[in-house]
Motif scaffolding. Structure first.
Motif, PDB file in Angstrom:
ATOM      1  N   ARG A 168       2.524   2.163   2.196  1.00 39.62           N
ATOM      2  CA  ARG A 168       3.300   3.383   1.966  1.00 39.62           C
ATOM      3  C   ARG A 168       2.943   4.009   0.623  1.00 39.62           C
ATOM      4  N   TYR A 171      -0.234   5.799   0.879  1.00 38.82           N
ATOM      5  CA  TYR A 171      -0.087   7.059   1.614  1.00 38.82           C
ATOM      6  C   TYR A 171       0.424   8.177   0.714  1.00 38.82           C
ATOM      7  N   GLU A 172       1.369   7.840  -0.182  1.00 38.19           N
ATOM      8  CA  GLU A 172       2.021   8.858  -1.003  1.00 38.19           C
ATOM      9  C   GLU A 172       1.009   9.569  -1.912  1.00 38.19           C
TER      10      GLU A 172
END
Length: 313
Positions: A168, A171-172
């Motif tokens: 995650r 991804y950010e």
């Protein structure tokens, strides 16, 4: 400047010196993985020339930890700060290595040991992963490329959940429209399942990154399974971005973990540790005693690679 710790007399004089750094790796059946480990140890030595540094393994590769401690003792250092060279904290970092250090303390009562934490979720590692992936995906391709991050896999849900956090965080703020995680052993989803999920979600190009420090049997397995999926799914382009490898940023992160151990500033995550919290399916691990992990080349080794609790990496 790093803190120095007084250890008493040396060669008849009172003196101060930094605790030795003991870098503890897992070991690999693949000699290339052990070679890369030692390359990283040499990077640490080269960047910290005044510090006694030893690197060894809990199994599968030489030297064992006991030999490293013997070498440190022979050099006159009586304080050791051990750091697990592991990306995420699971059974080896939480149980096997601490118990092994207790055993070494029993064998070397004149010495003291401190213990650091695993490398953990760090921006330097996300940056290095980005570099490895960028080597096989151009900037103008990234907005149409999914990423599959493949970890080792563990029986510890805390470590497995960390990989989900890593994906995650990766991804950010980056151009990739999809970043998924998978595991090569111990727990689902498998490499094939992870790639198939990306395909079903619409990806037409997927890049696979092995969340491993070094090569080895499992890293090669990820590579092979990636190639097999690509051969059977011609509608998806699959590329392989490799793994971290020896790098100065990893060497510097090791030294940060060493400094934490020396200064007593250890922030291990215990909020969802299976050894402290009764998580569903892992209740029997709460409060279970840790036992030393005997390297096959050490006295007291009582299980071979065919033992039911042996490891195959």
């Amino acid at each position: 400047m790093r803190e120095t710790v007084s250890i008493g007399k040396k060669n008849g004089k009172m003196g101060e010196r930094n605790p030795a750094l003991l870098i503890v790796g897992h070991g690999s059946r693949d000699p290339r993985g052990a070679t890369e480990f030692h390359e990283l140890v040499e990077l640490v030595r080269g960047r910290n020339p005044s510090l006694p540094v030893e690197g060894g393994f809990i199994e599968l590769s030489r030297p064992p930890i006991g030999e490293c401690v013997d070498s440190i003792a022979a050099g006159g250092t009586r304080e050791v700060a051990a750091v697990p060279l592991m990306l995420l904290a699971a059974g080896h970092a939480k149980d096997d290595i601490p118990a092994t250090l207790v055993r070494e303390k029993m064998d070397h009562p004149e010495m003291s040991f401190r213990y650091g934490r695993a490398l953990g979720v760090r921006p330097e590692l996300l940056e290095l992963m980005e570099e490895r992936i960028s080597a096989v995906v151009s900037e103008d391709e990234k907005s149409e490329t999914a990423v599959l991050v493949v970890g080792r896999g563990s029986s510890d849900p805390d470590a497995n959940s960390d990989l989900a956090k890593i994906t995650r965080l990766f991804y950010e703020g980056r151009a990739y429209p999809l970043v998924e995680s998978a595991f090569v052993s111990m727990t689902p989803p498998t490499v094939h399942e992870g790639l198939d999920r990306c395909r079903r979600l619409g990806a037409r190009r997927v890049v696979v990154f092995s969340y491993f420090l070094f090569t080895g049997v499992l890293e090669e397995r990820i590579r092979e399974q990636t190639e097999a999926f690509a051969a059977g799914n011609e509608d998806v382009e699959v590329r392989y971005a490799g793994y971290f490898g020896p790098d100065e940023r990893v060497a510097d992160l090791l030294m940060e973990r060493y400094d934490e151990a020396v200064q007593g500033d250890i922030r291990m995550n215990c909020d969802v540790c299976v050894h402290r919290v009764a998580l569903p399916g892992f209740e029997e691990k709460v409060g279970a005693p840790a036992t030393p992990h005997y390297h096959p080349d050490e006295p007291g080794h009582d299980h071979g690679y065919d033992h039911p609790h042996g490891h195959h990496h």
